[in-house]
Design an enzyme around this catalytic site. Structure first.
Site, PDB file in Angstrom:
ATOM      1  N   GLU A 223     -21.566  31.371  67.748  1.00  0.00           N
ATOM      2  CA  GLU A 223     -22.018  31.218  66.353  1.00  0.00           C
ATOM      3  C   GLU A 223     -23.216  32.119  66.079  1.00  0.00           C
ATOM      4  OE1 GLU A 223     -19.812  29.827  64.747  1.00  0.00           O
ATOM      5  OE2 GLU A 223     -18.863  28.712  66.374  1.00  0.00           O
TER       6      GLU A 223
ATOM      7  N   GLU B  75     -15.859  27.523  55.403  1.00  0.00           N
ATOM      8  CA  GLU B  75     -14.812  28.429  55.867  1.00  0.00           C
ATOM      9  C   GLU B  75     -13.532  27.625  56.094  1.00  0.00           C
ATOM     10  OE1 GLU B  75     -15.556  30.643  59.468  1.00  0.00           O
ATOM     11  OE2 GLU B  75     -13.766  31.852  59.184  1.00  0.00           O
TER      12      GLU B  75
HETATM   13  N1  ARG Z   1     -15.758  30.513  61.995  1.00  0.00           N
HETATM   14  C1  ARG Z   1     -15.810  29.341  62.831  1.00  0.00           C
HETATM   15  C2  ARG Z   1     -15.978  29.872  64.257  1.00  0.00           C
HETATM   16  O1  ARG Z   1     -16.999  30.164  64.672  1.00  0.00           O
HETATM   17  C3  ARG Z   1     -14.627  28.449  62.745  1.00  0.00           C
HETATM   18  C4  ARG Z   1     -14.246  27.961  61.389  1.00  0.00           C
HETATM   19  C5  ARG Z   1     -13.067  27.080  61.447  1.00  0.00           C
HETATM   20  N2  ARG Z   1     -12.471  26.928  60.163  1.00  0.00           N
HETATM   21  C6  ARG Z   1     -11.244  26.450  59.986  1.00  0.00           C
HETATM   22  N3  ARG Z   1     -10.769  26.399  58.785  1.00  0.00           N
HETATM   23  N4  ARG Z   1     -10.515  26.067  60.992  1.00  0.00           N
HETATM   24  O2  ARG Z   1     -15.113  30.194  64.947  1.00  0.00           O
HETATM   25 ZN    ZN Z   2     -16.039  32.301  65.322  1.00  0.00          ZN
END
Ligand code: ARG
Ligand code: ZN
Length: 872
Positions: free
Chosen positions: A302, A126
């Site tokens: 998470e 991500e």
């Molecule tokens: N989705 C992740 C969370 O639980 C964070 C991912 C961070 N990615 C980034 N490119 N900063 O929040």
């Molecule tokens: Zn998140």
């Protein structure tokens, strides 16, 4: 043109991808220097879509070895690969695409895609890391089933993990392999693999419907005895999501891995969460209460993403808050249920104001759903996360908990397996509650923090409350409209007793309103004594309140309000006002002393502390220097800091005996437990140690430091010693370093404690830390412990009058941007706060930012810095 703002992607340009990818098969020959990735994707043209001229796939830094369409090898005239895009004409409506590529995990210092952390291989996809692993439509609305085969040397990489359920494994000479199948279609950003020499602990969880799930937490061997708390938090999270939202886990295994090198906190990859080990690994000796609470929160966060993010994902990255805001809301509620709701709410508000309100008032202000971005990595912000959660809470406060929960469950069920939008979320809330939630979209589309102005009056027995809202203009968004604001109020008399008022014929002692206009007038007849208004109870909306309360009225609320938020806020408000006056007095060499009213409020705290130590500690937490800078124009941070020190001195002087008595009775050898109540006592102790530092107490604090038996007390004492900054601090730091030099997570605390201290010569200390043998730019935790601790948590040092703080940080940013642009751009956001600093320093900061912009910097860095530079 390095000075130009980078090209932006627009929400209005969203187009669906013309193909579905029915199946994705991946095979990895893992090696840290050169990993071979083979992929096979089954393409099918979507119904109603025209066959496009080209199929486009994302691919970044990939060494292309071969491509096949329907099994036939392509020659180089049959495709193009440039600007991170692979293009070829589609052979038919349905076809298979195969690629073989090579990547180098070891060379990947940006920590996006497949990279090496310690001796383990792991991934972070991500938002756009998957394209650094293989060719794919790397966007959240393309969801596919993934089958993954991993092969690696069995001694170097004995553990091989991927998303989904394990289905086969075996040995092939020196190597071994593992096959994983994920039955749930997912976007590529949720893909993950891990290969390493890791140890694990396991537990079993029986779900709502009686299915057994194997839980595993994997870490490096040094950390194996410090993951019990995370496991416990995971089990509690799984249970909570079943109890509150009816959400059940959906695979046979749930794996969590901790790694030392990680750009963010953690990542919700399907069935294989990967964590920054700082948010996973803890015991009493190495972690503070704050770390424990964060681990509990992030484990929950998470895990909760499995529904809010994975089963229901986002259509495009503009909808990021759809999953992040909702998941933060869910983790806040979880923490409130596990700990103290009152304390949790205040912590969340402190955090929101410190980070999000500052962002919203600065050059990079953006709405919860931005309409454009250059780099999505820059939008993992406090606005998307924390304001996003507050906007969810606004809806909850309008609908009430039961309708809200019904709506949330409906959202999960009607959007299961889909890539959704914020409209889908609102639609579920509306249809299950029959409330149109008028105007709620504006909370998503408008940047800036609304101001709620409150004026009260008593004229001829008519008590009136006039409420007016407005949102100041932000960059690129000059015109704002009203937003819906849920509001609870109550009334107190001069003795602090609740008053019952006559409102439109009924007797009430509280009132709930949903403001849906710019101005609202409420009147009560037959009132003899002007009530003291308790307003914005529970902080039901993320607004700035400006009220006409006198300090006497605020003191009544601070002493008597039964709303724990308003009681805390009232004391904070008096303190903020006096500190700003104090800062002005310091600047102009005028006499300054704090008022009797304020001191009475503080003195009371010590008398009632034992009723709730955690709450008392929050009351004693003085408004932060950064928050006071935000509340000023042309601020001189050192004067604000000095005013704070004067206030703390007075609090200490007037409560010396109580503080000494508490510390004398404090059991430094008590057995440690991370629960909220024990942590509350320690947070009160921390407040007392800090206040004690205003006496001639260095050797006493140092003795306590030596006898403290847990990291929480040690860090509280190190903080108190850092404030004084004398030889006792150096001695404590030496002991600390010798005890912990081989534990990187603890060593980060050694760095952050020094980087954040305003005592002595902070810039000189920063420079020493930068050449310390344990400082590296390749580890994000270490970078944050020095650069962000200084630039964000040391406003006096960072904003040093000679500009040396800015200069040193910019020098490091130039180096860091070449290694890890995502982390570098994040640290650079510290300059957003400089817009509130006095003009001379602003202009020095601008020179350094312009110097930075003249370098060959990443698009992440350009996006952040060019907009700050325009506003500074
Ligand atoms: N989705 C992740 C969370 O639980 C964070 C991912 C961070 N990615 C980034 N490119 N900063 O929040
Ligand atoms: Zn998140």
């Amino acid at each position: 043109m390095p000075n130009q703002a980078p090209a932006k992607i627009q929400l209005k340009d969203y187009r669906p991808y013309p193909y579905s990818i029915l199946q994705t098969n991946l095979s990895f020959e893992l090696d840290k220097k050169r990993t071979i990735v083979k992929s096979k994707l089954e393409f099918a043209l979507n119904k109603n879509d025209e066959v496009p001229e080209y199929v486009s796939l994302d691919g970044e830094n990939l060494e292309l070895i071969e491509l096949k369409l329907n099994g036939r090898l392509l020659d180089t005239t049959e495709y193009t690969y440039s600007n991170d895009t692979l293009r070829f004409p589609p052979p038919s409506d349905k076809f298979s695409f195969e690629a073989t590529v090579a990547i180098s995990p070891e060379a990947n210092k940006a920590l996006s895609g497949l990279y090496l952390s310690g001796e383990s291989l792991c991934t972070q996809c991500e938002a756009e890391g998957f394209r650094r692993i293989t060719f794919f439509p790397d966007r959240p609305d393309v969801m596919s089933r993934f089958f993954v085969r991993l092969e690696a040397n069995k001694d170097t990489y004995p553990i091989l993990l991927a998303n989904g359920n394990p289905i086969a494994s075996g040995t092939i000479g020196e190597n071994h392999f593992a096959e994983w199948n994920d039955p749930w279609p997912k976007p590529s950003y949720l893909f993950a693999i891990v290969a390493g020499n890791l140890l694990n602990k396991s537990a079993d969880f029986k779900t709502l419907s009686g299915k057994n799930v194997k839980l595993n937490i994997y870490v490096e061997s040094v950390d194996i005895d410090r993951i019990d708390y995370a496991m416990d938090a995971l089990i509690r999270s799984m249970k909570w999501d079943e109890d509150v939202f009816g959400r059940e886990y959906d695979l046979d295994v749930f794996n969590v891995v901790g790694v030392r090198d990680f750009n963010a906190g953690a990542m919700e990859n399907k069935g294989l969460n990967i964590f920054n080990s700082a948010l996973l690994v803890a015991d009493s000796q190495t972690a503070t209460d704050f770390d424990f609470a964060n681990i509990e929160r992030v484990i929950a966060h998470e895990y909760f993403h499995n529904w809010s993010g994975n089963r229901v994902t986002c259509r495009d990255w503009f909808q990021l808050s759809l999953k992040e805001g909702l998941t933060v809301f869910r983790d806040q509620e979880f923490s409130a249920d596990q700990r103290s709701r009152a304390v949790q709410r205040i912590h969340d508000v402190i955090q929101l104001r410190a980070r999000q309100f500052a962002e919203d008032a600065g050059p990079n202000a953006h709405s919860v759903r931005p309409h454009e971005y250059a780099s999505i990595d820059n939008f993992y912000t406090s606005t998307i996360y924390e304001k996003g959660a507050e906007v969810i809470r606004v809806a909850q406060n309008i609908l009430g908990e039961s309708n809200f929960n019904k709506g949330a469950i409906k959202y999960f069920e009607t959007n299961d397996g889909k890539a959704a939008t914020i409209e889908d979320w609102l639609e579920a809330l509306r249809s299950s509650s029959n409330d149109p939630l008028d105007g709620i979209e504006k909370w998503y589309s408008q940047a800036g923090t609304p101001i709620l102005d409150v004026k009260t009056d008593l004229v001829e027995n008519t008590y009136s409350i006039k409420l007016a809202q407005n949102t100041p203009p932000t960059n690129n968004q000059p015109v704002k409209e009203w937003v819906p604001i849920p509001l609870d109020m109550a009334f107190f008399n001069k003795n602090g007793e609740k008053m019952v008022l006559d409102f439109e014929g009924t007797h009430i002692d509280s009132i709930h309103l949903n403001l849906s206009t710019e101005e609202t007038l409420i009147e009560f007849e037959g009132i003899d004594e002007k009530p003291v208004l308790s307003i914005l109870r529970g902080f039901t909306a993320p607004v700035k309140l400006i009220s006409d309360h006198t300090n006497e009225e605020l003191a009544i609320l601070a002493a008597h309000d039964d709303d724990t938020f308003v009681r805390w806020e009232s004391l904070q408000t008096i303190a903020r006002k006096e500190l700003l006056i104090g800062a002005y007095a310091v600047k102009n060499n005028m006499e300054f002393s704090t008022s009797k009213i304020l001191m009475n409020c503080y003195n009371n705290v010590f008398d009632i502390a034992q009723n709730d130590y955690a709450y008392a500690a929050l009351l004693l937490q003085l408004p932060a220097t950064n928050d006071l800078i935000q509340a000023s124009n042309d601020a001189y941070p050192e004067n604000i800091f000095a005013a704070r020190e004067l206030l703390a001195t007075s609090i200490y002087e007037q409560n010396k005996d109580k503080i000494s008595k508490f510390i004398a009775d404090y059991k430094f050898d008590a057995e440690y437990s991370p629960d909220a109540k024990s942590a509350g006592l320690r947070s009160y102790a921390a407040a007392c140690f800090y206040l004690l530092s205003f006496d001639d107490s260095s050797s006493e604090l140092l003795e306590y430091f030596k006898s403290a038996n847990n990291m929480t007390d040690k860090m509280s004492l190190l903080f108190a010693l850092a404030r004084k900054g004398d030889d006792a601090w150096s001695q404590a730091l030496n002991i600390f370093y010798n005890d912990w030099k081989s534990n990187n997570l603890v060593l980060d605390k050694y760095f952050s404690n020094q980087a954040a201290s305003a005592s002595g010569n902070p810039v000189k200390r920063l420079k020493d830390l930068l050449v310390h043998p344990d400082f590296v730019l390749t580890n994000p935790n270490r970078v944050r412990s020095v650069l962000a601790s200084f630039a964000v948590n040391n406003p006096v040092g960072f904003n040093s009058a000679d500009g040396s703080g800015y200069e040193t940080i910019v020098n490091e940013l130039i180096k860091l941007d070449g290694i890890n642009p995502m982390v570098a751009a994040r640290v650079a956001t510290a300059f957003e706060r400089v817009v509130k600093i006095e003009p001379q320093r602003r202009s020095i900061a601008k020179q350094h930012l312009e110097r930075l912009l003249r370098e060959n910097i990443s698009k992440q860095m350009q996006e952040i810095v060019s907009s700050i530079n325009k506003s500074i």
